[in-house]
Motif scaffolding. Structure first.
Motif, PDB file in Angstrom:
ATOM      1  N   ASP A 265       0.864  -1.186   0.000  1.00 37.32           N
ATOM      2  CA  ASP A 265       0.000   0.000   0.000  1.00 37.32           C
ATOM      3  C   ASP A 265       0.898   1.233   0.000  1.00 37.32           C
ATOM      4  N   GLY A 266       1.388   1.606  -1.184  1.00 38.21           N
ATOM      5  CA  GLY A 266       2.325   2.725  -1.278  1.00 38.21           C
ATOM      6  C   GLY A 266       3.636   2.374  -0.598  1.00 38.21           C
ATOM      7  N   ASP A 267       4.032   3.201   0.382  1.00 40.42           N
ATOM      8  CA  ASP A 267       5.274   2.939   1.125  1.00 40.42           C
ATOM      9  C   ASP A 267       5.077   1.924   2.244  1.00 40.42           C
ATOM     10  N   ASP A 268       3.833   1.547   2.505  1.00 44.17           N
ATOM     11  CA  ASP A 268       3.546   0.583   3.569  1.00 44.17           C
ATOM     12  C   ASP A 268       3.502  -0.835   3.017  1.00 44.17           C
ATOM     13  N   LYS A 269       4.135  -1.744   3.722  1.00 40.39           N
ATOM     14  CA  LYS A 269       4.057  -3.172   3.419  1.00 40.39           C
ATOM     15  C   LYS A 269       3.306  -3.828   4.577  1.00 40.39           C
ATOM     16  N   ILE A 270       2.029  -4.130   4.347  1.00 40.50           N
ATOM     17  CA  ILE A 270       1.185  -4.741   5.375  1.00 40.50           C
ATOM     18  C   ILE A 270       1.390  -6.255   5.329  1.00 40.50           C
ATOM     19  N   ILE A 271       1.671  -6.848   6.483  1.00 42.95           N
ATOM     20  CA  ILE A 271       1.868  -8.291   6.562  1.00 42.95           C
ATOM     21  C   ILE A 271       0.968  -8.842   7.669  1.00 42.95           C
ATOM     22  N   ILE A 272       0.072  -9.752   7.288  1.00 45.84           N
ATOM     23  CA  ILE A 272      -0.808 -10.419   8.237  1.00 45.84           C
ATOM     24  C   ILE A 272      -0.612 -11.916   8.064  1.00 45.84           C
ATOM     25  N   GLY A 273      -0.476 -12.618   9.171  1.00 41.14           N
ATOM     26  CA  GLY A 273      -0.233 -14.055   9.074  1.00 41.14           C
ATOM     27  C   GLY A 273      -0.528 -14.775  10.373  1.00 41.14           C
ATOM     28  N   THR A 274       0.016 -15.961  10.503  1.00 41.50           N
ATOM     29  CA  THR A 274      -0.237 -16.797  11.675  1.00 41.50           C
ATOM     30  C   THR A 274       1.042 -16.964  12.494  1.00 41.50           C
ATOM     31  N   TYR A 275       0.849 -17.223  13.791  1.00 45.76           N
ATOM     32  CA  TYR A 275       1.988 -17.468  14.683  1.00 45.76           C
ATOM     33  C   TYR A 275       1.666 -18.664  15.570  1.00 45.76           C
ATOM     34  N   LEU A 276       2.717 -19.200  16.180  1.00 49.94           N
ATOM     35  CA  LEU A 276       2.575 -20.334  17.103  1.00 49.94           C
ATOM     36  C   LEU A 276       3.248 -19.984  18.419  1.00 49.94           C
ATOM     37  N   ASN A 277       2.568 -20.245  19.530  1.00 54.15           N
ATOM     38  CA  ASN A 277       3.211 -20.124  20.836  1.00 54.15           C
ATOM     39  C   ASN A 277       4.127 -21.326  21.041  1.00 54.15           C
ATOM     40  N   ILE A 278       5.412 -21.066  21.214  1.00 60.21           N
ATOM     41  CA  ILE A 278       6.377 -22.170  21.348  1.00 60.21           C
ATOM     42  C   ILE A 278       7.086 -22.167  22.692  1.00 60.21           C
ATOM     43  N   LYS A 279       6.682 -21.306  23.601  1.00 59.99           N
ATOM     44  CA  LYS A 279       7.324 -21.259  24.913  1.00 59.99           C
ATOM     45  C   LYS A 279       7.135 -22.604  25.602  1.00 59.99           C
ATOM     46  N   GLY A 280       8.249 -23.210  25.953  1.00 57.32           N
ATOM     47  CA  GLY A 280       8.187 -24.518  26.593  1.00 57.32           C
ATOM     48  C   GLY A 280       8.081 -25.656  25.593  1.00 57.32           C
ATOM     49  N   LYS A 281       8.116 -25.317  24.287  1.00 57.65           N
ATOM     50  CA  LYS A 281       8.037 -26.343  23.250  1.00 57.65           C
ATOM     51  C   LYS A 281       9.285 -26.281  22.391  1.00 57.65           C
ATOM     52  N   SER A 282       9.470 -27.306  21.601  1.00 62.56           N
ATOM     53  CA  SER A 282      10.584 -27.326  20.655  1.00 62.56           C
ATOM     54  C   SER A 282      10.314 -26.323  19.550  1.00 62.56           C
ATOM     55  N   SER A 283      11.309 -25.532  19.179  1.00 62.35           N
ATOM     56  CA  SER A 283      11.177 -24.577  18.081  1.00 62.35           C
ATOM     57  C   SER A 283      11.898 -25.091  16.850  1.00 62.35           C
ATOM     58  N   LYS A 284      11.860 -26.401  16.666  1.00 67.25           N
ATOM     59  CA  LYS A 284      12.583 -27.007  15.559  1.00 67.25           C
ATOM     60  C   LYS A 284      12.063 -26.490  14.222  1.00 67.25           C
ATOM     61  N   GLN A 285      12.946 -26.517  13.245  1.00 68.79           N
ATOM     62  CA  GLN A 285      12.602 -26.083  11.897  1.00 68.79           C
ATOM     63  C   GLN A 285      11.471 -26.942  11.362  1.00 68.79           C
ATOM     64  N   ASP A 286      10.501 -26.284  10.765  1.00 64.05           N
ATOM     65  CA  ASP A 286       9.303 -26.995  10.301  1.00 64.05           C
ATOM     66  C   ASP A 286       8.833 -26.332   9.020  1.00 64.05           C
ATOM     67  N   SER A 287       8.980 -27.016   7.893  1.00 60.06           N
ATOM     68  CA  SER A 287       8.566 -26.458   6.616  1.00 60.06           C
ATOM     69  C   SER A 287       7.241 -27.031   6.150  1.00 60.06           C
ATOM     70  N   ASP A 288       6.553 -27.744   7.013  1.00 62.94           N
ATOM     71  CA  ASP A 288       5.270 -28.352   6.678  1.00 62.94           C
ATOM     72  C   ASP A 288       4.211 -27.264   6.506  1.00 62.94           C
ATOM     73  N   PRO A 289       3.586 -27.133   5.301  1.00 62.08           N
ATOM     74  CA  PRO A 289       2.607 -26.064   5.100  1.00 62.08           C
ATOM     75  C   PRO A 289       1.308 -26.282   5.855  1.00 62.08           C
ATOM     76  N   ASP A 290       1.116 -27.480   6.415  1.00 63.81           N
ATOM     77  CA  ASP A 290      -0.132 -27.772   7.111  1.00 63.81           C
ATOM     78  C   ASP A 290       0.001 -27.660   8.625  1.00 63.81           C
TER      79      ASP A 290
END
Length: 529
Positions: A265-290
Motif C-alpha cells: 500500500d504505497g510505502d507501507d508493506k502490510i503483513i498479516i499471518g499466523t503465529y505459534l506459541n512455542i514457549k516450553g516447546k521445541s522450536s525445531k525447523q518446520d517447513s510443513d505447510p499444514d
C-alpha cells in the motif's frame, strides 16, 4: 459502522436466457421460485464419466470464460491435443481450438494479464528431461496462441506462477525441500535462478509484483540457525538483484511466525499471518505447510522499517469458540485464567489455510479457513503362527475437513475493527484450496461456497450476521432432476455481481425418456442482487 436497512432484500438469481430465476431471498428466509417454460436456464452440461475429472475452466471476467481438456488425439510420439473452447457471458460457445502439448504435462496454474491468459503446464515425473513444462499464451480477443516450452533444472513442484512484461516468475519447491525463485524470458530460452546467492530458503509464500515500482516482493520462510527459521520480507529487481532483505521480527520471546501474506500500500508493506506459541516447546525447523498456529499477527514496514507487531489469539476472535463443545470451552477458559495469573500465554491451536489480504475502504480484510485431516479406521483379521485370529487396524485418509472460515478487519495500525465466523462443516476435500468467496456490497459482505449440489451463503456486516446461513440447491436443466452426487464443485466470482458455478454431477430423472441417469460436467451462471 453504518448498517444497511433491515428491509433490504438479497436474492441469488440463477440466470435464464432473457429471464432471472429467483432461487433464494436471504433476509427473512423468504423463498420465491418462479419459472417460465419458454426460457432456458443458462447452464452447460457436458457428458462425463464417473470418477474422471477431465475439464478445467477459467472465468475471464466480462470476456466470458475458457474451458479446456485433454483429448485422446495424438499429434506425434510426444504430443497430444488439448481442446480449448471460449464461451461468452451468456454461456454461448464461440471459437474452439486444438493445441498440441507434450503428452506428459498436466495443467497447474494460470495468470491473466490484461487481454492475455498464460496457462502453466508441468510434468513432475523424474523421467522427462527434455521438456518438463509449457506456458500456453492465448490472446483473449484474437484467440491467437503460442506454446513456450522449457525445462526446470531440478525436479520439484511450482508453488506460484506470475507474469510481468516478457518474463515469467516461478516459486519452485525442489525435491531437497528447499525453495527458489526462477525467472524465464518468454522471448528466449533463458531461465535463471534468482536466489543463486541465497541458501536455506524453505518456502516462498507468494510472489507479489508491484507494478508501480516494477519490483518483486516476497515473504520467505528461511533458516536462521540450526533447526530454526524466520519469516523475511524480500524486495527484488526484475533481474533478481536484492533491493531489501528484512526479517519480520517477532519482538516477543516464545512467538514463532508461521505464515505471512503481504499487501503493498504505497510505502507501507502490510503483513498479516499466523503465529505459534512455542514457549516450553521445541522450536525445531518446520517447513510443513499444514502445521498448526495459535493466532494471527499484524505488522507493517514503513520505508522498510518494521513498525510494531500485534498478536491475537484465536480465542480473541468473536465466535471462534463456537466450534468447541461446552465442556472443552470451560476447560480452556479455566486454563486461560490460570495462565494469565502467571503471566503466561495460553492458546488453542488450529490448522489454517491463509488467503490473500483484501483492501476494502480503509480496512485490511484477512480471511483464513480452518481444517483438519480426517481419517477412518479399517480393521481386518490376520492369523499368527498357531492359527489364532489377531485383529489388525490401519487408518485411511478421507480428506481435509473444513470447519469454518475466520474473517477479520484490521486498520492500518493493526487494531481489529471486527471479526466474524462462517460455518464450512459440509466441505471435505483431498486438496487444500481457498473455498469461500467474499463479495462486497458496500459494508455488507456476502460469504459463499458450493458443496454437495448446494450454495451455502451468509451475509455479514462487520461482526453482525445480517442473514442466517442458508443452503440452496443448484438449479439443473430439467424439472424432476434429482442430484445423486455432486463432486469437485467450485464457485468463483465472474464479473460485476455475477458468479460461475461448476463441477461434476450424477443426476437421475425418471420422467425423461431414454437415459434416465446421467453424469455431467456442469456450468451455471448465477447473480447476486
Amino acid at each position: 459502522m453504518a448498517k444497511k436497512s433491515i428491509n433490504k432484500l438479497y436474492h441469488w438469481l440463477f440466470i435464464m436466457s432473457g429471464f432471472s430465476l429467483k432461487i433464494l431471498v436471504v433476509l427473512f428466509l423468504i423463498i420465491n421460485i418462479s419459472y417460465a417454460q419458454e426460457n432456458k436456464l443458462l447452464r452447460i452440461e457436458l457428458d462425463a464419466k464417473e470418477n474422471e475429472y477431465p475439464f478445467d475452466l477459467i472465468p475471464l471476467q466480462d470476456n466470458g470464460m475458457i474451458m479446456f481438456y485433454r483429448t485422446a488425439n495424438t499429434v506425434s510420439a510426444s504430443e497430444i491435443n488439448w481442446y480449448f473452447s471460449f464461451y461468452d457471458v451468456n454461456l454461448k460457445k464461440g471459437l474452439s481450438k486444438e493445441i498440441p502439448i507434450n503428452d506428459k504435462l498436466s495443467y497447474k496454474k494460470n495468470v491473466i494479464s490484461r487481454d492475455t491468459i498464460f496457462l502453466f503446464f508441468q510434468d513432475i515425473s523424474k523421467k522427462n528431461r527434455i521438456n518438463n513444462y509449457s506456458i500456453i499464451v492465448i490472446d483473449i480477443v484474437s484467440k491467437a496462441y503460442q506454446v513456450i516450452n522449457g525445462i526446470f533444472p531440478d525436479k520439484g513442484i511450482i508453488d506460484d506462477f506470475q507474469i510481468f512484461g516478457n518474463k515469467a516468475f516461478f516459486s519452485f519447491q525442489s525435491d531437497d525441500e528447499y525453495a527458489t525463485l526462477l525467472s524465464r524470458n518468454l522471448q528466449s530460452d533463458k531461465t535463471e535462478d534468482l536466489f543463486y546467492n541465497e541458501r536455506g530458503i524453505l518456502e516462498i509464500e507468494k510472489i507479489i509484483i508491484d507494478s508501480a515500482s516494477t519490483s518483486l516482493n516476497l515473504i520467505l520462510k528461511k533458516s536462521i540457525a540450526k533447526k530454526q527459521y524466520g519469516l523475511f520480507y524480500y524486495e527484488l529487481e526484475m533481474d533478481g538483484e536484492i533491493i531489501d532483505s528484512l526479517q519480520i521480527k517477532p519482538d516477543i520471546e516464545g512467538k514463532q511466525l508461521k505464515k505471512g501474506m503481504l499487501y503493498i500500500d504505497g510505502d507501507d508493506k502490510i503483513i498479516i499471518g499466523t503465529y505459534l506459541n512455542i514457549k516450553g516447546k521445541s522450536s525445531k525447523q518446520d517447513s510443513d505447510p499444514d502445521n498448526e498456529s495459535s493466532g494471527i499477527f499484524f505488522t507493517n514496514f514503513k520505508n522498510n522499517i518494521q513498525q510494531s507487531i500485534r498478536y491475537y489469539s484465536y480465542l480473541d476472535f468473536r465466535n471462534f469458540s463456537v466450534y468447541l463443545s461446552d465442556a472443552d470451552l470451560m476447560k480452556y477458559k479455566r486454563k486461560l485464567e490460570k495462565k494469565e495469573k502467571k503471566g503466561k500465554d495460553f492458546s488453542i491451536n488450529y490448522k489454517l489455510l491463509v488467503n490473500d489480504i483484501i483492501r476494502h475502504y480503509d480496512q485490511y480484510i484477512f480471511s483464513a479457513e480452518a481444517y483438519y485431516p480426517e481419517y477412518h479406521t479399517v480393521s481386518y483379521m490376520s492369523y499368527d503362527y498357531y492359527g489364532r485370529a489377531v485383529p489388525q487396524y490401519y487408518s485411511v485418509f478421507d480428506g481435509y475437513r473444513y470447519t469454518n472460515a475466520l474473517i477479520a478487519s484490521f486498520d492500518k495500525n493493526g487494531e481489529v475493527q471486527w471479526s466474524n465466523i462462517f460455518d464450512m462443516l459440509k466441505i471435505i476435500s483431498f486438496s487444500l484450496k481457498e473455498r469461500v468467496n467474499c463479495f462486497f456490497d458496500g459494508d455488507d459482505i456476502i460469504l459463499s461456497y458450493t458443496e454437495s449440489g448446494q450454495i451455502a451463503s451468509e451475509i455479514i456486516n462487520g461482526d453482525e450476521v445480517v442473514g442466517e446461513l442458508e443452503h440452496t440447491d443448484i438449479a439443473t436443466s430439467h424439472s424432476n432432476d434429482v442430484i445423486v452426487e455432486d463432486k469437485r464443485s467450485e464457485m468463483e466470482h465472474w464479473y460485476n455481481n455475477n458468479f460461475i458455478i461448476y463441477g461434476y454431477q450424477t443426476i437421475k430423472n425418471n420422467y425423461l425418456s431414454g437415459k434416465r441417469k446421467r453424469t455431467v460436467f456442469y456450468v451455471n451462471k448465477i447473480a447476486f442482487e
